[in-house]
Write an enzyme that holds these catalytic residues in place. Structure first.
Site, short mmCIF file in Angstrom:
data_model
loop_
_atom_site.label_atom_id
_atom_site.label_comp_id
_atom_site.label_asym_id
_atom_site.label_seq_id
_atom_site.Cartn_x
_atom_site.Cartn_y
_atom_site.Cartn_z
N LYS A 174 -4.92 0.87 5.53
CA LYS A 174 -5.58 0.66 4.23
C LYS A 174 -7.10 0.72 4.35
CE LYS A 174 -1.83 -1.59 1.81
NZ LYS A 174 -0.78 -1.74 2.85
C1 LIG Z 1 0.49 -1.09 2.68
C2 LIG Z 1 1.23 -0.74 3.93
C3 LIG Z 1 2.32 0.18 3.92
C4 LIG Z 1 2.84 0.79 2.65
O1 LIG Z 1 1.97 1.73 2.09
P1 LIG Z 1 2.13 2.23 0.59
O2 LIG Z 1 0.93 3.03 0.31
O3 LIG Z 1 2.19 0.98 -0.26
O4 LIG Z 1 3.40 2.98 0.51
C5 LIG Z 1 2.90 0.52 5.14
N1 LIG Z 1 2.48 -0.04 6.30
C6 LIG Z 1 1.47 -0.92 6.35
C7 LIG Z 1 1.07 -1.50 7.66
C8 LIG Z 1 0.80 -1.31 5.18
O5 LIG Z 1 -0.21 -2.21 5.24
#
Ligand SMILES: *Cc1c(COP(=O)(O)O)cnc(C)c1O
Length: 472
Positions: A116
């Site tokens: 993220k």
């Molecule tokens: C947020 C997150 C996801 C999921 O991603 P999306 O964009 O919501 O599909 C997967 N793995 C980790 C470690 C995350 O923090």
């Protein structure tokens, strides 16, 4: 490039430029912002992009979607964001080969050790720039059970004209996660630990956001996963991963993506629409398999919060997938009325079903394969990858690897997205390999750092008063 709402009219005269949708949450009609069309890249474009480093590539891709920030300013924002200092590698998202035809796209080397950061770090700089230009300020309000909140805080810390009010469930996060957030000492970051569970914190955010007068007076904004800018930032690394895994643009690759709110994988879908040669896009869920079910059957059936399992890949524990609406908007040919009808159905009955409709053929043709993984699969995958390659992956990445390998085809490179570092998930890793994962330098003792947070009851009035007293 102008943006419309998924629930609006595709030719709308109300289409907005990028900077207008940047700070907006949902569109006024309840839909999500999408571009009026997706730019298409040809063979010449791919050949040119292949040679670029991460920052240049990011600038090129972002420029296709952002035409209301002068090029020199956008370039400066990108150059400030994607640095070796922030992402611990000049490649920003390096590709790690495990064996011929199988690799990990390492997206988790940013400050909070999860993918993220790649989008959120850009968002922080974009927010600061646009607010400065407009002479405005923003108070970001959010609720987090871990990853999103810390990524948002590390992106917004120290930014002019931005304050963050992040609600988290008191005592419910892992010590590592709590330390990451609560050790921030920046004056514009306010951690509020709510006595309750994550849903209580989430309910407070909803209650505050539903008070439109309060929301307007204190300029309350959010940075959740429906933010369009986050998606565009994520499109970049699909290009980067493709170029790193191939030697020329006639080759196809398959990406496997651990999925929660359909943000990351939708960015991959956009890359494919733009012309990136992609054979399959593999969607991996954990036990919360709303999306696996849709891609297998055509039925989208959202879960009640009581039906959501708490798993060892917690960032994928979802009841519905917010960004999924953008995908469906594309599938139904940008027909906003159809999207409205489908989501009205979801509101009424909790589901819709595309099986037997012309849209289902389009879903099938869109190249998304799906599968799920369980706790036992995650543990076995972490163990297996460690035994075969001497590398330790986290639980979310393990979900993607497990489902990706099940769909692997000979001769097509499989790129699994690494969405967090194992260091964030001690317990599951210990279960798999009998020891806790190593931490990157600088994270060794973060639990011992002084922490700063406001512990409060799950009381909307009290939390509003706190925000009012500390807002910018
Ligand atoms: C947020 C997150 C996801 C999921 O991603 P999306 O964009 O919501 O599909 C997967 N793995 C980790 C470690 C995350 O923090």
């Amino acid at each position: 490039m102008k943006y419309i709402s998924t629930r609006g009219d595709a030719a709308s005269k109300d289409a907005k430029p990028f900077c207008d949708i940047l700070l907006e949450g949902l569109a006024p009609d309840g839909g999500l912002a999408v571009p009026q069309s997706y730019p298409k890249l040809g063979a010449k474009d791919l050949a040119r992009l292949r040679k670029l480093g991460y920052r240049d590539l990011a600038f090129e891709i972002l420029s296709l979607y952002i035409d209301d920030i002068p090029a020199a300013d956008l370039r400066a924002i990108v150059d400030r964001t994607y640095t070796k200092a922030a992402f611990r590698s000049e490649d920003i998202t390096p590709l790690k080969a495990l064996e011929p035809g199988l690799s990990l796209l390492q997206l988790s080397n940013g400050p909070t050790l999860a993918f993220k950061d790649v989008a959120m770090q850009l968002l922080g700089n974009l927010f600061e720039y646009v607010l400065d230009r407009r002479g405005e300020s923003l108070n970001i309000l959010g609720a987090t059970s871990g990853d999103t909140g810390s990524a948002a805080e590390y992106a917004m810390r120290g930014k002019r004209n931005v304050r963050v009010f992040m609600l988290s469930p008191h005592g419910k996060m892992s010590p590592f996660q709590a330390a990451q957030m609560y050790s921030l000492q920046d004056a514009n970051i306010h951690n509020i630990a709510v006595r309750g569970v994550f849903d209580d914190a989430q309910d407070i955010v909803k209650a505050v956001s539903n008070d439109l007068a309060f929301k307007a007076k204190y300029r309350i904004g959010s940075v959740n996963s429906i933010n369009w800018a986050r998606l565009v930032a994520q499109v970049v690394y699909y290009f980067k991963g493709y170029f790193a895994a191939t030697t020329d643009d006639s080759q196809e690759v398959t990406f496997s993506v651990p999925t929660g709110n359909f943000g990351n994988i939708f960015a991959g879908y956009i890359a494919k629409k733009m012309g990136l040669p992609m054979r399959q896009l593999i969607l991996a869920t954990n036990e919360n398999n709303v999306l696996e079910e849709f891609f297998a059957s055509g039925a989208y059936r959202v879960r009640k919060s009581s039906e959501v399992f708490e798993t060892s890949s917690p960032s994928m524990d979802i009841s519905k997938a917010s960004n999924f609406e953008r995908y469906i908007h594309d599938i139904v040919g940008a027909d906003g009325a159809k999207v409205r009808e489908l989501w009205a159905q979801v509101d009424r009955s909790g589901h819709f079903d595309l099986a037997g409709t012309p849209w289902w053929e389009r879903v099938r043709a869109s190249g998304v394969a799906s599968g799920h993984s369980t706790h036992a699969d995650r543990v076995a995958t972490i163990r297996d990858i460690h035994a075969r390659f001497g590398y330790v992956v986290d639980t979310h990445t393990a979900d993607g690897i497990k489902v990706g390998l099940a769909h692997r085809e000979a001769g097509v490179p499989l790129i699994c997205l690494e969405t967090a570092l194992a260091a964030k998930f001690d317990a599951a890793v210990r279960e798999a390999i009998g020891r806790v994962p190593e931490r990157p330098a600088g994270y060794d003792n973060i639990e011992a750092l002084p922490q700063r947070c406001e512990v409060m009851d799950a009381d909307v009035a009290a939390i509003k008063a706190f925000i009012a007293g500390h807002a910018s």
